[in-house]
Design a protein around this motif. Structure first.
Motif, PDB file in Angstrom:
ATOM      1  N   MET A   1       0.897  -1.330  -0.065  1.00  0.00           N
ATOM      2  CA  MET A   1      -0.001   0.028  -0.023  1.00  0.00           C
ATOM      3  C   MET A   1       0.772   1.302  -0.063  1.00  0.00           C
ATOM      4  O   MET A   1       1.562   1.434   0.780  1.00  0.00           O
ATOM      5  N   GLN A   2       0.638   2.159  -0.981  1.00  0.00           N
ATOM      6  CA  GLN A   2       1.571   3.470  -0.972  1.00  0.00           C
ATOM      7  C   GLN A   2       0.625   4.496  -0.688  1.00  0.00           C
ATOM      8  O   GLN A   2       1.341   5.702  -0.484  1.00  0.00           O
ATOM      9  N   VAL A   3      -0.419   4.413  -0.082  1.00  0.00           N
ATOM     10  CA  VAL A   3      -1.049   5.721   0.379  1.00  0.00           C
ATOM     11  C   VAL A   3      -1.563   5.324   1.994  1.00  0.00           C
ATOM     12  O   VAL A   3      -1.563   4.178   2.242  1.00  0.00           O
ATOM     13  N   LYS A   4      -1.744   6.537   2.613  1.00  0.00           N
ATOM     14  CA  LYS A   4      -2.102   6.218   3.805  1.00  0.00           C
ATOM     15  C   LYS A   4      -3.361   7.374   4.550  1.00  0.00           C
ATOM     16  O   LYS A   4      -3.597   8.103   3.563  1.00  0.00           O
ATOM     17  N   ALA A   5      -3.945   7.046   5.556  1.00  0.00           N
ATOM     18  CA  ALA A   5      -4.951   7.839   5.768  1.00  0.00           C
ATOM     19  C   ALA A   5      -4.635   9.066   6.177  1.00  0.00           C
ATOM     20  O   ALA A   5      -3.449   9.488   6.713  1.00  0.00           O
ATOM     21  N   GLY A   6      -5.378  10.166   5.529  1.00  0.00           N
ATOM     22  CA  GLY A   6      -5.174  11.611   5.831  1.00  0.00           C
ATOM     23  C   GLY A   6      -4.422  11.947   4.343  1.00  0.00           C
ATOM     24  O   GLY A   6      -4.644  13.264   3.975  1.00  0.00           O
ATOM     25  N   ASP A   7      -4.097  11.227   3.568  1.00  0.00           N
ATOM     26  CA  ASP A   7      -3.487  11.613   2.260  1.00  0.00           C
ATOM     27  C   ASP A   7      -4.653  12.115   1.425  1.00  0.00           C
ATOM     28  O   ASP A   7      -5.878  11.682   1.391  1.00  0.00           O
ATOM     29  N   LYS A   8      -4.472  13.268   0.693  1.00  0.00           N
ATOM     30  CA  LYS A   8      -5.293  13.777  -0.451  1.00  0.00           C
ATOM     31  C   LYS A   8      -4.805  13.252  -1.740  1.00  0.00           C
ATOM     32  O   LYS A   8      -3.817  13.262  -2.044  1.00  0.00           O
ATOM     33  N   VAL A   9      -5.775  12.465  -2.485  1.00  0.00           N
ATOM     34  CA  VAL A   9      -5.647  11.868  -3.673  1.00  0.00           C
ATOM     35  C   VAL A   9      -6.746  12.249  -4.741  1.00  0.00           C
ATOM     36  O   VAL A   9      -7.578  12.872  -4.728  1.00  0.00           O
ATOM     37  N   ILE A  10      -6.081  11.968  -5.901  1.00  0.00           N
ATOM     38  CA  ILE A  10      -6.913  11.848  -7.071  1.00  0.00           C
ATOM     39  C   ILE A  10      -7.252  10.679  -7.788  1.00  0.00           C
ATOM     40  O   ILE A  10      -6.386   9.804  -8.063  1.00  0.00           O
ATOM     41  N   TYR A  11      -8.395  10.271  -8.204  1.00  0.00           N
ATOM     42  CA  TYR A  11      -8.776   8.996  -8.346  1.00  0.00           C
ATOM     43  C   TYR A  11      -9.684   8.770  -9.686  1.00  0.00           C
ATOM     44  O   TYR A  11     -10.192   9.946 -10.462  1.00  0.00           O
ATOM     45  N   SER A  12      -9.509   7.877 -10.409  1.00  0.00           N
ATOM     46  CA  SER A  12     -10.132   7.543 -11.674  1.00  0.00           C
ATOM     47  C   SER A  12     -11.541   8.027 -11.522  1.00  0.00           C
ATOM     48  O   SER A  12     -12.584   7.885 -10.701  1.00  0.00           O
ATOM     49  N   LYS A  13     -12.093   8.519 -12.643  1.00  0.00           N
ATOM     50  CA  LYS A  13     -13.755   9.327 -12.490  1.00  0.00           C
ATOM     51  C   LYS A  13     -14.654   8.055 -12.355  1.00  0.00           C
ATOM     52  O   LYS A  13     -15.717   8.394 -11.749  1.00  0.00           O
ATOM     53  N   TYR A  14     -14.583   7.001 -12.980  1.00  0.00           N
ATOM     54  CA  TYR A  14     -15.555   5.953 -12.570  1.00  0.00           C
ATOM     55  C   TYR A  14     -15.253   4.910 -11.838  1.00  0.00           C
ATOM     56  O   TYR A  14     -15.986   3.783 -11.976  1.00  0.00           O
ATOM     57  N   ALA A  15     -14.212   5.003 -11.178  1.00  0.00           N
ATOM     58  CA  ALA A  15     -13.677   4.104 -10.233  1.00  0.00           C
ATOM     59  C   ALA A  15     -14.746   3.715  -8.740  1.00  0.00           C
ATOM     60  O   ALA A  15     -15.158   4.704  -8.269  1.00  0.00           O
ATOM     61  N   GLY A  16     -14.655   2.717  -8.411  1.00  0.00           N
ATOM     62  CA  GLY A  16     -15.134   2.222  -7.050  1.00  0.00           C
ATOM     63  C   GLY A  16     -16.534   2.185  -6.855  1.00  0.00           C
ATOM     64  O   GLY A  16     -17.496   2.184  -7.763  1.00  0.00           O
ATOM     65  N   ASN A  17     -16.899   1.960  -5.655  1.00  0.00           N
ATOM     66  CA  ASN A  17     -18.359   1.606  -5.145  1.00  0.00           C
ATOM     67  C   ASN A  17     -18.590   2.691  -4.051  1.00  0.00           C
ATOM     68  O   ASN A  17     -17.946   2.999  -3.162  1.00  0.00           O
ATOM     69  N   GLU A  18     -19.844   3.379  -4.339  1.00  0.00           N
ATOM     70  CA  GLU A  18     -20.128   4.240  -3.510  1.00  0.00           C
ATOM     71  C   GLU A  18     -20.985   3.781  -2.069  1.00  0.00           C
ATOM     72  O   GLU A  18     -21.917   2.791  -2.546  1.00  0.00           O
ATOM     73  N   VAL A  19     -20.711   4.079  -1.129  1.00  0.00           N
ATOM     74  CA  VAL A  19     -21.247   3.586   0.118  1.00  0.00           C
ATOM     75  C   VAL A  19     -21.720   4.642   1.039  1.00  0.00           C
ATOM     76  O   VAL A  19     -21.106   5.705   1.228  1.00  0.00           O
ATOM     77  N   LYS A  20     -22.896   4.450   1.900  1.00  0.00           N
ATOM     78  CA  LYS A  20     -23.487   5.386   2.671  1.00  0.00           C
ATOM     79  C   LYS A  20     -23.547   4.876   3.958  1.00  0.00           C
ATOM     80  O   LYS A  20     -24.068   3.479   4.158  1.00  0.00           O
ATOM     81  N   LEU A  21     -22.835   5.393   5.140  1.00  0.00           N
ATOM     82  CA  LEU A  21     -22.533   4.859   6.669  1.00  0.00           C
ATOM     83  C   LEU A  21     -22.691   5.916   7.384  1.00  0.00           C
ATOM     84  O   LEU A  21     -21.930   6.909   7.364  1.00  0.00           O
ATOM     85  N   ASP A  22     -23.703   5.781   8.042  1.00  0.00           N
ATOM     86  CA  ASP A  22     -23.909   6.789   9.406  1.00  0.00           C
ATOM     87  C   ASP A  22     -24.382   8.244   8.858  1.00  0.00           C
ATOM     88  O   ASP A  22     -23.776   9.211   9.206  1.00  0.00           O
ATOM     89  N   GLY A  23     -24.856   8.276   7.542  1.00  0.00           N
ATOM     90  CA  GLY A  23     -25.288   9.426   7.080  1.00  0.00           C
ATOM     91  C   GLY A  23     -23.859  10.212   6.154  1.00  0.00           C
ATOM     92  O   GLY A  23     -24.338  11.143   5.702  1.00  0.00           O
TER      93      GLY A  23
END
Length: 94
Positions: A56-78
């Motif tokens: 893993m090359q990133v850590k909590a607190g890093d600001k990153v730029i990610y691919s436009k259509y990447a990932g899954n959106e999740v809602k937790l505790d609002g």
């Protein structure tokens, strides 16, 4: 509750969309683009993923730029989060 990603996954909190253009025009909600910049909230352990060793090359607190259509959106505790694979992260903003 807390999100703990597995493998090479990373939990991101998306930056707020711009409400004004650089020239001062106020944008309506429909015309606001989702930003591709986010803050890293949690990072998986890495390890062997799909037969390859992943560090893993990133850590909590890093600001990153990610691919436009990447990932899954999740809602937790609002709150809304995006869970992406590390290889969907394009750059770290310093």
């Amino acid at each position: 509750m807390k999100l703990v990603p597995l493998g090479d996954r990373v939990v991101l909190k998306q930056a707020e969309p711009e409400e004004k253009t650089q020239s001062g025009i106020i944008l309506t909600t429909q015309s606001q683009e989702k930003p591709q910049q986010a803050e890293v909230i949690a990072v998986g352990p890495g390890g062997v993923v799909d037969g390859k060793e992943v560090t893993m090359q990133v850590k909590a607190g890093d600001k990153v730029i990610y691919s436009k259509y990447a990932g899954n959106e999740v809602k937790l505790d609002g709150e809304e989060y995006i869970i992406v694979r590390q290889n969907d992260i394009l750059a770290v903003v310093e």
